[in-house]
Design a protein around this motif. Structure first.
Motif, short mmCIF file in Angstrom:
data_model
loop_
_atom_site.label_atom_id
_atom_site.label_comp_id
_atom_site.label_asym_id
_atom_site.label_seq_id
_atom_site.Cartn_x
_atom_site.Cartn_y
_atom_site.Cartn_z
N UNK A 1 -0.18 1.94 -11.37
CA UNK A 1 -1.29 1.30 -10.54
C UNK A 1 -1.52 -0.22 -11.18
N UNK A 2 -1.65 -0.49 -12.18
CA UNK A 2 -1.94 -1.55 -12.72
C UNK A 2 -0.75 -2.51 -12.62
N UNK A 3 0.41 -2.22 -12.60
CA UNK A 3 1.66 -3.03 -12.44
C UNK A 3 1.76 -3.52 -10.78
N UNK A 4 1.41 -2.49 -9.67
CA UNK A 4 1.59 -2.97 -8.26
C UNK A 4 0.18 -3.75 -8.02
N UNK A 5 -0.82 -3.57 -8.63
CA UNK A 5 -2.15 -4.54 -8.42
C UNK A 5 -1.98 -5.70 -8.85
N UNK A 6 -1.08 -6.19 -9.97
CA UNK A 6 -0.52 -7.58 -10.28
C UNK A 6 0.54 -7.99 -9.07
N UNK A 7 1.21 -6.93 -8.55
CA UNK A 7 2.27 -7.57 -7.60
C UNK A 7 1.25 -7.80 -6.37
N UNK B 1 5.70 -3.39 -16.92
CA UNK B 1 6.69 -2.92 -16.68
C UNK B 1 6.99 -1.66 -17.80
N UNK B 2 6.78 -2.46 -19.09
CA UNK B 2 7.16 -1.73 -20.22
C UNK B 2 6.42 -0.55 -20.33
N UNK B 3 4.69 -0.75 -19.92
CA UNK B 3 3.91 0.32 -20.01
C UNK B 3 4.33 1.47 -19.27
N UNK B 4 4.91 1.41 -17.87
CA UNK B 4 5.15 2.37 -16.97
C UNK B 4 6.12 3.38 -17.79
N UNK B 5 7.51 2.61 -18.15
CA UNK B 5 8.50 3.40 -18.84
C UNK B 5 8.02 4.14 -20.06
N UNK C 1 0.93 -1.19 0.09
CA UNK C 1 0.01 0.02 0.02
C UNK C 1 0.98 1.26 0.11
N UNK C 2 1.85 1.01 0.81
CA UNK C 2 2.86 2.19 0.44
C UNK C 2 3.58 2.68 -0.77
N UNK C 3 3.81 1.51 -1.28
CA UNK C 3 4.28 1.47 -2.71
C UNK C 3 3.39 2.07 -3.61
N UNK C 4 2.18 1.49 -3.54
CA UNK C 4 1.07 2.16 -4.28
C UNK C 4 1.06 3.64 -4.29
N UNK C 5 1.06 4.41 -3.03
CA UNK C 5 0.82 5.69 -2.78
C UNK C 5 2.09 6.36 -3.19
N UNK C 6 3.21 5.75 -3.17
CA UNK C 6 4.59 6.55 -3.73
C UNK C 6 4.68 6.31 -5.06
N UNK C 7 4.76 5.17 -5.52
CA UNK C 7 5.12 4.88 -6.94
C UNK C 7 4.08 5.14 -7.90
N UNK C 8 2.75 5.33 -7.75
CA UNK C 8 1.92 6.05 -8.77
C UNK C 8 2.23 7.35 -8.86
N UNK C 9 2.26 7.90 -7.77
CA UNK C 9 2.31 9.61 -7.88
C UNK C 9 3.85 9.87 -8.23
#
Length: 225
Positions: free
Chosen positions: A214-220, A194-198, A95-103
């Motif tokens: 957000x989608x990547x971390x949902x899969x994680x 991962x490719x989609x993010x970059x 949840x912390x990663x989602x808050x940080x990495x999405x932003x």
């Protein structure tokens, strides 16, 4: 110092800088070479040198002084927030990663420069290469995990938010331990995600970058169940 190999550049440069401090060649209280000088000494790019220095700032070994330069504070690293995060639950960490990495992904899309894009492409290629086997050999798992986190950290770095990057660095050690508990290989690589993010960051598309992160971390998150 000698020019470093292309692989794991940031880690290699960080260790070289740490070695200069530990040896006393850069004494406590003294100013280290400028960013331009460090680029020439290591044979690496601006972003690589900048992130290596920032890693040691975060570790409490270096201090940036506005308008003056970067100075040696200590010959050894100090403890970080990672000591606290090591006791956190898996769900809390994701949840912390989602808050940080999405932003951060959205900010990176808005603020990234040409050097950031080149570095992110390199980190992505290295990360996907190491995760490509169906089952990564046990001896290579650590390198694959380090490469994965380096790519994620690269996105945060491209946000050009120093506080975000410093905070993320506090998470890296425990995230590395956390990822070692799961399968490392093609089935859990989520390469397309991962490719989609970059791609979104490189394109400067902030909404798409946030959605892809957000989608990547949902899969994680699903992998952890």
């Amino acid at each position: 110092m000698q020019p470093v190999r292309r692989q794991t550049l940031i880690a290699q440069v960080t260790e070289q800088l740490r070695g200069e401090i530990a040896s006393g060649r850069w004494p406590v209280g003294g100013r280290i070479p400028t960013e331009t000088e460090l680029r020439e000494l290591t044979g690496t790019a601006r972003n690589t040198v900048r992130e290596a220095v920032q890693a040691l700032v975060h570790a409490g070994m270096l201090e940036r002084r506005q308008g003056s330069g970067t100075y040696v504070l200590s010959a050894c690293a100090t403890s970080t927030l990672g000591d606290y995060f090591s006791a956190a639950r898996d769900t809390d960490l994701i949840e912390l990663r989602e808050a940080l990495e999405v932003t951060a992904a959205g900010l990176a899309a808005e603020r990234r420069d040409e050097d950031d894009v080149v570095e992110l492409r390199r980190l992505l290629e290295e990360r996907n290469r190491l995760w490509a086997p169906d089952q990564v050999d046990p001896g290579a798992e650590r390198s694959a995990i380090v490469a994965d986190l380096a790519m994620h950290r690269g996105v945060v770095a491209a946000s050009h938010n120093a506080i975000y990057l410093e905070f993320y660095d506090s998470l890296v050690p425990i995230l590395q331990e956390h990822l070692q508990e799961f399968h490392v290989g093609a089935a859990t690589s989520y390469e397309c995600a991962h490719i989609a993010v970059i791609d979104a960051v490189a394109a400067g598309d902030a909404p798409a970058a946030r959605a892809a992160a957000r989608e990547l971390l949902a899969e994680v998150r699903l992998r952890q169940r």
